[in-house]
Design a protein around this motif. Structure first.
Motif, PDB file in Angstrom:
ATOM      1  N   GLY A 149      -6.208  -5.973  -1.806  1.00 46.46           N
ATOM      2  CA  GLY A 149      -4.910  -6.388  -1.284  1.00 46.46           C
ATOM      3  C   GLY A 149      -4.843  -6.023   0.183  1.00 46.46           C
ATOM      4  O   GLY A 149      -5.757  -6.324   0.936  1.00 46.46           O
ATOM      5  N   GLY A 150      -3.871  -5.145   0.529  1.00 45.84           N
ATOM      6  CA  GLY A 150      -3.039  -4.291  -0.277  1.00 45.84           C
ATOM      7  C   GLY A 150      -3.804  -3.393  -1.265  1.00 45.84           C
ATOM      8  O   GLY A 150      -5.001  -3.367  -1.289  1.00 45.84           O
ATOM      9  N   CYS A 203       0.862  -1.188   0.000  1.00 48.73           N
ATOM     10  CA  CYS A 203       0.000   0.000   0.000  1.00 48.73           C
ATOM     11  C   CYS A 203       0.891   1.229   0.000  1.00 48.73           C
ATOM     12  O   CYS A 203       2.037   1.177   0.441  1.00 48.73           O
ATOM     13  CB  CYS A 203      -0.872   0.028   1.261  1.00 48.73           C
ATOM     14  SG  CYS A 203      -1.908  -1.435   1.410  1.00 48.73           S
ATOM     15  N   CYS A 211      -6.284  -0.863   9.385  1.00 46.78           N
ATOM     16  CA  CYS A 211      -6.496  -1.878   8.344  1.00 46.78           C
ATOM     17  C   CYS A 211      -7.002  -3.200   8.940  1.00 46.78           C
ATOM     18  O   CYS A 211      -6.458  -3.710   9.914  1.00 46.78           O
ATOM     19  CB  CYS A 211      -5.185  -2.138   7.600  1.00 46.78           C
ATOM     20  SG  CYS A 211      -5.383  -3.347   6.276  1.00 46.78           S
ATOM     21  N   THR A 229      -1.964  -7.721   4.404  1.00 46.59           N
ATOM     22  CA  THR A 229      -1.388  -6.431   4.010  1.00 46.59           C
ATOM     23  C   THR A 229       0.046  -6.279   4.513  1.00 46.59           C
ATOM     24  O   THR A 229       0.305  -6.421   5.709  1.00 46.59           O
ATOM     25  CB  THR A 229      -2.258  -5.284   4.572  1.00 46.59           C
ATOM     26  OG1 THR A 229      -3.590  -5.494   4.135  1.00 46.59           O
ATOM     27  CG2 THR A 229      -1.760  -3.930   4.104  1.00 46.59           C
ATOM     28  N   GLN A 264     -11.461   4.871  -0.353  1.00 49.67           N
ATOM     29  CA  GLN A 264     -11.738   4.978   1.087  1.00 49.67           C
ATOM     30  C   GLN A 264     -11.246   6.333   1.603  1.00 49.67           C
ATOM     31  O   GLN A 264     -10.092   6.483   1.984  1.00 49.67           O
ATOM     32  CB  GLN A 264     -11.030   3.842   1.851  1.00 49.67           C
ATOM     33  CG  GLN A 264     -11.380   3.800   3.326  1.00 49.67           C
ATOM     34  CD  GLN A 264     -10.363   3.057   4.182  1.00 49.67           C
ATOM     35  OE1 GLN A 264      -9.874   3.573   5.177  1.00 49.67           O
ATOM     36  NE2 GLN A 264      -9.999   1.829   3.808  1.00 49.67           N
ATOM     37  N   ARG A 320      -6.931   3.129  -2.062  1.00 54.60           N
ATOM     38  CA  ARG A 320      -6.837   4.429  -1.361  1.00 54.60           C
ATOM     39  C   ARG A 320      -5.926   5.390  -2.140  1.00 54.60           C
ATOM     40  O   ARG A 320      -5.622   6.474  -1.659  1.00 54.60           O
ATOM     41  CB  ARG A 320      -6.280   4.248   0.055  1.00 54.60           C
ATOM     42  CG  ARG A 320      -7.264   3.670   1.038  1.00 54.60           C
ATOM     43  CD  ARG A 320      -6.992   4.134   2.468  1.00 54.60           C
ATOM     44  NE  ARG A 320      -7.667   5.385   2.771  1.00 54.60           N
ATOM     45  CZ  ARG A 320      -7.458   6.134   3.848  1.00 54.60           C
ATOM     46  NH1 ARG A 320      -6.563   5.765   4.754  1.00 54.60           N
ATOM     47  NH2 ARG A 320      -8.120   7.255   4.052  1.00 54.60           N
ATOM     48  N   THR A 330       0.093   3.906   1.732  1.00 57.31           N
ATOM     49  CA  THR A 330       0.051   4.249   3.156  1.00 57.31           C
ATOM     50  C   THR A 330      -0.546   3.053   3.871  1.00 57.31           C
ATOM     51  O   THR A 330      -1.537   2.490   3.398  1.00 57.31           O
ATOM     52  CB  THR A 330      -0.837   5.498   3.386  1.00 57.31           C
ATOM     53  OG1 THR A 330      -0.094   6.659   3.008  1.00 57.31           O
ATOM     54  CG2 THR A 330      -1.243   5.654   4.830  1.00 57.31           C
ATOM     55  N   TYR A 331       0.080   2.656   4.974  1.00 59.21           N
ATOM     56  CA  TYR A 331      -0.463   1.533   5.745  1.00 59.21           C
ATOM     57  C   TYR A 331      -1.362   2.103   6.840  1.00 59.21           C
ATOM     58  O   TYR A 331      -0.874   2.704   7.802  1.00 59.21           O
ATOM     59  CB  TYR A 331       0.674   0.674   6.316  1.00 59.21           C
ATOM     60  CG  TYR A 331       1.393  -0.053   5.202  1.00 59.21           C
ATOM     61  CD1 TYR A 331       0.903  -1.261   4.711  1.00 59.21           C
ATOM     62  CD2 TYR A 331       2.503   0.505   4.589  1.00 59.21           C
ATOM     63  CE1 TYR A 331       1.509  -1.905   3.644  1.00 59.21           C
ATOM     64  CE2 TYR A 331       3.128  -0.135   3.528  1.00 59.21           C
ATOM     65  CZ  TYR A 331       2.627  -1.340   3.059  1.00 59.21           C
ATOM     66  OH  TYR A 331       3.223  -1.976   2.005  1.00 59.21           O
ATOM     67  N   CYS A 332      -2.661   1.948   6.619  1.00 60.13           N
ATOM     68  CA  CYS A 332      -3.636   2.545   7.537  1.00 60.13           C
ATOM     69  C   CYS A 332      -3.594   1.794   8.855  1.00 60.13           C
ATOM     70  O   CYS A 332      -3.655   0.552   8.869  1.00 60.13           O
ATOM     71  CB  CYS A 332      -5.036   2.436   6.937  1.00 60.13           C
ATOM     72  SG  CYS A 332      -5.092   2.946   5.203  1.00 60.13           S
TER      73      CYS A 332
HETATM   74  S1  SF4 Z   1      -5.270  -2.526   2.460  1.00 62.39           S
HETATM   75 FE1  SF4 Z   1      -6.430  -0.600   2.351  1.00 62.39          FE
HETATM   76  S2  SF4 Z   1      -6.992  -0.163   4.501  1.00 62.39           S
HETATM   77 FE2  SF4 Z   1      -5.331  -1.709   4.521  1.00 62.39          FE
HETATM   78  S3  SF4 Z   1      -3.468  -0.498   4.741  1.00 62.39           S
HETATM   79 FE3  SF4 Z   1      -3.781  -0.845   2.549  1.00 62.39          FE
HETATM   80  S4  SF4 Z   1      -4.891   0.965   1.844  1.00 62.39           S
HETATM   81 FE4  SF4 Z   1      -5.081   0.931   4.064  1.00 62.39          FE
END
Ligand code: SF4
Length: 330
Positions: A126-127, A81, A88, A94, A186, A158, A83-85
């Motif tokens: 995913g991801g 990703c 998540c 992920t 999102q 995202r 950015t790692y939310c």
């Molecule tokens: S899979 Fe989606 S919610 Fe999860 S960290 Fe990646 S972008 Fe963020």
């Protein structure tokens, strides 16, 4: 670049652009920082939390393919990703170093799809699928079209929010020739709706790709009617339909993000009196343990106990979801 893994179960990593939207680096003070920076609470894992709270793995029919709902399948095309939310829910996958889907995995997933003709909609996730290169993405789409040219394909991403410059003309040209392709993004806070976001989204829309938004209800980020009103109206202004507002999943170490369901229902009541139906998403939850997605309302919330909610799915089965009343909530 390898994501830096924090001691919690999801890596840490973001883009300079997204980090620049935060007014402070303090995740306790800023709604963008809260989604980026790990907090010590991530280490408190509650007994009912899991790295796979919606039981993806229970429905795997090939290494990268999940078939949970009758006519839909989910393909995990990439574990990376932009950015790692911190909230998540797909923590079992992920950023776990599975990487991009390999040709062998793609071929196995397509074989599995071919054996289940009832599937007519594919969700790429995913991801983040848009972290793949254009050529790779094209290969995946082509392989899916070979199985069934009529698949409806949803890309869950995202990227327009955290790395909008990735929405290039080349990418949108590639996606535009795909009939039945939707993009589900999102956005969780109105500050994410920047001019760069608007440009990216306009480019996607000009390619004829419809956009939906799936927000997550996050404590300290958007658990406020004024913030949600601004978010949903802003999305609509950009041509993005607010589709779902998700109650937090029971992902490991995410208790600090969850609001109570009472609070979520109150927010929806307030929003209903203030914004048009078009701007209003469906408040929903993924039932713990793989029960599937249901709308959250006073019919599906059948009972409130001291520490649990009892929720009912469409078939009448009951599920328990923890009642974690936070300070300041009803
Ligand atoms: S899979 Fe989606 S919610 Fe999860 S960290 Fe990646 S972008 Fe963020």
């Amino acid at each position: 670049m390898e994501p830096a893994r924090s001691s919690a179960s999801i890596p840490y990593g973001t883009t300079a652009y997204y980090a620049g939207l935060a007014a402070s680096d303090d995740p306790n003070q800023d709604p963008i920082a809260a989604q980026i920076y790990p907090r010590p609470q991530e280490h408190s894992i509650l007994p009912y939390e899991s790295s796979d709270p919606i039981a993806d793995q229970q429905y795997l029919i090939a290494e990268r393919l999940i078939h949970h709902y009758h006519d839909r399948a989910l393909m995990l095309v990439n574990d990376r990703c932009a950015t790692y939310c911190r909230h998540c829910f797909r923590r079992h996958f992920t950023g776990n170093d599975s990487g991009r889907i390999t040709p062998a995995q793609l071929s196995a997933a397509c074989d599995a799809l071919a054996s289940r003709p009832q599937i007519n909609e594919i969700l790429l996730s995913g991801g983040d699928p848009l972290m793949l290169g254009d050529d790779e993405l094209e290969r995946i789409l082509r392989a899916l079209r070979e199985v069934n040219p009529d698949y409806i394909i949803r890309i869950a991403t995202r990227i327009p929010i955290v790395l909008p410059r990735r929405i290039t003309e080349r990418l949108t040209r590639l996606l535009a020739i795909q009939p039945g392709l939707w993009m589900v993004i999102q956005a969780n806070h109105p500050r994410e709706l920047t001019p760069e976001f608007s440009t990216a989204v306009a480019r996607i829309r000009q390619s004829g790709i419809p956009l939906l938004n799936q927000a997550v209800l996050l404590r300290g980020v958007n658990d406020d009617a004024v913030v949600l009103e601004e978010l949903f109206k802003g999305l609509l202004r950009n041509g993005v339909k607010p589709y779902y507002l998700f109650q937090g999943d029971l992902a490991s170490g995410t208790r600090h993000f969850r609001t109570s369901i009472e609070h979520g229902l109150q927010l929806m009541d307030t929003l209903r009196s203030r914004i048009s139906g078009m701007a209003l998403p469906v408040y929903a939850v993924d039932l713990p343990g793989g029960g599937g997605k249901i709308p959250l309302n006073r019919e599906t919330l059948v009972r409130t106990e001291k520490n649990w909610y009892v929720l009912q799915d469409l078939a009448g089965n009951h599920y328990r979801y923890p009642r974690e009343i936070q300070k300041g909530e009803t």
